[in-house]
Design an enzyme around this catalytic site. Sequence first.
Site, mmCIF file in Angstrom:
data_model
loop_
_atom_site.group_PDB
_atom_site.id
_atom_site.type_symbol
_atom_site.label_atom_id
_atom_site.label_comp_id
_atom_site.label_asym_id
_atom_site.label_seq_id
_atom_site.Cartn_x
_atom_site.Cartn_y
_atom_site.Cartn_z
ATOM 1 N N HIS B 322 -28.673 33.794 55.016
ATOM 2 C CA HIS B 322 -29.066 34.735 56.954
ATOM 3 C C HIS B 322 -27.993 35.380 57.075
ATOM 4 O O HIS B 322 -27.766 36.018 57.230
ATOM 5 C CB HIS B 322 -29.832 34.437 57.672
ATOM 6 C CG HIS B 322 -31.834 34.326 57.041
ATOM 7 N ND1 HIS B 322 -32.170 33.354 56.014
ATOM 8 C CD2 HIS B 322 -32.447 35.397 57.406
ATOM 9 C CE1 HIS B 322 -33.341 34.000 55.469
ATOM 10 N NE2 HIS B 322 -33.631 34.788 56.147
ATOM 11 N N GLY B 323 -26.939 34.198 57.274
ATOM 12 C CA GLY B 323 -25.812 34.102 58.229
ATOM 13 C C GLY B 323 -24.848 32.430 57.975
ATOM 14 O O GLY B 323 -25.496 31.661 58.308
#
Lengths: 396, 480
Positions: B322-323
């Site tokens: 996701h990040g």
Amino acid sequence: MANKNNKKVQPQPTKPKNKWLQLGVKVACLLGIVVAVVAYTDKKEYFVGDQTNNHSQRKWRSFYKFIDKKKDVDILCLGNSHASAGIEPYVLSTNNNCYCFILNTPGSGSVDLYYNLIEVLKYTTPKLLIIESSCVVGSGTLGKEWAKIQSIESKRGRWNQLTLIPRYLPSDDWMKAVSPTIRNHSFLLKDPDRIAFNRKFVGKEKNPSRVPLDLGRFSHGNTGLSDSILRMYDTQGSPYTRKYHVIEDETKRYIHKIYDLCQEHHIQMLFVTVPMYYRTYEAYDELCELEQEFFDELPNARWLDLQKDYDPSIYTRKAFNNEYGMAQHNTYLGMLINSYYICEYIQKNYAGVLPDRSNDPRWLKDMSSDSYFQTAHQAQDKQSVLRAMIGYYLTH
Amino acid sequence: MLFNSFAFALFLPIVFVLYWTIFSRKDVHLRNSFLLIASYVFYGWWDWKFLFLIALTSFASWGTGLLISKEGQSEKRRKLWLTLNLVLNLGILAVFKYFNFFVDSFCTLFHIQSSLTISIILPVGISFYTFQALSYSIDVYRKEIDATRNWLQFFAFVSFFPQLVAGPIERAKNLLPQFSTIREVDYQTFRSALLLMAWGFFKKIMIADRLAVFVEGTFDKGASGLPMVLGAVFFAFQLYLDFSAYSDIAIGSAKLFGFDLMTNFRRPYLSTSFSNFWKRWHISLSSWFMDYLYIPLGGNRKGQWRKYLNLLIVFAVSGLWHGASWNFVIWGVLNVLFMIAIDPLIRKWESPAFLARSVKALVIFVCYALSLVFFRAKGFDTAITCLTNLGWYNADTLTSFGLNMAELKLTAWLLGGLLLLEVLVERFGGQLSAYEMIDAIIQKIPSLIRWALYIALVLSIVYFGQYGGGNEHSFIYFQF
């Protein structure tokens, strides 16, 4: 053998419905209804914002009225709020025996300057264009979105407005610019009183001109810098820091376009920097160099810098509006001082460029019917204005 | 190009009309060429330079597929080609998404001062299309699908614009064959696609973007008490509605061109266990990790502790997907812990009663919303501050975070309505989605009322939507 009477009639194959047409018509109908509803609320102006302080609209209305009477603008001033708060068009008009008009847009920038000039050129060709330089230097000089929309909406003709939208704004903002309903629909939940107010004034002008001939002046405040504001320069330093020392490429491009237009129409071009309180700038000399470098690219344009080394005995603290920030404006007193300096500069450098309308009865009537003391809402401070004027003449 | 942008509002109808009138008559190559160009325009609108990256990813995966499936290849050689492709694609992802993160983390861990970090822009959707391309080469390696020799078809599959930047992450076995046939689409499909898109826009503009204003206010201004509680709850709904809205618009747009994409969300907040939740939330990603990471790691076949370890790895990687932030890893790990700790307890309470299911769903929601605080907060310290600020005080400051009382009430009504709808669909709809149930009901009502509903839906978005005046919000998953 089949009996003729019993022969079944074969059903004719039905032509399949054109799915494209069916879909297209239905989508078009749906969108048509929605657009009609939005257009209705636009027309009724239920969602227009506060118009009482819409300078752009008032100035352009006045300009079109002026033009409709077959009059010409001789000196055109363009810029942002510093132009209308820093230049007194009546002083420029009466001292140069001509018509001076300020068609600035508060909060706007170089894109607006260019299209404002184009709009003016449709009706009249000024002899001198003054550009207030604060919309050339700094970041964000392409102008704020709301200011651009106000400027577009102030122009005459719906088609004209629509053609300006893609030139001013990125595509995601087009619908906002086209429709006040799209732009301000949040009033329904955030400001229902505004809608109620607008409903009361359906079809009525919400922003009538205050004077018979509005030449575009708007002065901010009249008290001058207070001690508490002055103390902020000690505690917080100069708000106009070096990080704002930029001239954006797009701004340069538009200024060059303006310059080319001026060359084409034989319009003289003058940049004017109206002063802010000297401590506003962290390093004005450096900014000056940057500006000079850019203005050198425009050989036929001149620059009158009223900021650099201004005389504090003339530009006292009363010449500056009581505000701390990188956008500080002049008071009416400051505006008058600037205007007399500009007049002097014009008379020295543009002799013979402007027409002499001193014998034109319409000009005489316009100038006498609307004295600047009478219409300036800062008129309470007449005494200091008079003192400044006398001081100016004594020192020059 | 954002789905909620004016550019897309022009792009989609133009591409749609050209597609069905000129490019999709008989020739599948012509159709795919057009789709590829349209998809590259869609992606290049943001930054054309990154088109080279997506082309490289496509070429590498397509070429790898051919090399792996070449006759007479030894197993070792096949594995080598796959590994090279994984290294290349994950390498690109690592450089663009994780380089600075790993350098920073390494330096922090060993107290080293470094200026090695690079200034780099994260290409939109890189995690999505990389995973989609990877799934193809892995499936070819596993001999689950045949490699395609048609590069055009494959490039169009990787860059198919409706799902290019935020999924659903499609599998080659589902989507790739759709690029090799010309499909006739009927009026009902068009109607249904448009309605699905309208439903997506409704969720995004009417609810998610309004929730975003309050969430920004509470998380970024350091709210405390009830506003922070509401901020955390609202973010859970914002994330769901924002992403499911994107998926709806993507699926609807694909339908307009005759393509079927997989479902990405199935009423996740009505889940009665965490394992059930992950079968309903971001299904395309969860199933990707299940197929390509969890099962290859051994899944649940190697004992309980190994299963937990596998889950931990999968969720940590999923968080990182996701990040590039430890907060996402913490979010992932928290979800594994919830699954390990809470699922067995919930399973003990075996009751089909509505109340029991509601309580279970509430427990899952509360835990998930708490974990999302790490997902939303900027930095670990901020997340901890947000969590410690939760409480029941400061109720009188609710209107200080960007929404006034009227807007908060409207938001509450809309959320309540949506939840009720989901409960009804869960109870009576079987495998239908909320949108499908609405569609089924709408089809049964008289056309005049149906039209009134369509118009009301669009007008409600126009007049009550959260847009304009700087209120536009990009889709959250665009950043991944």
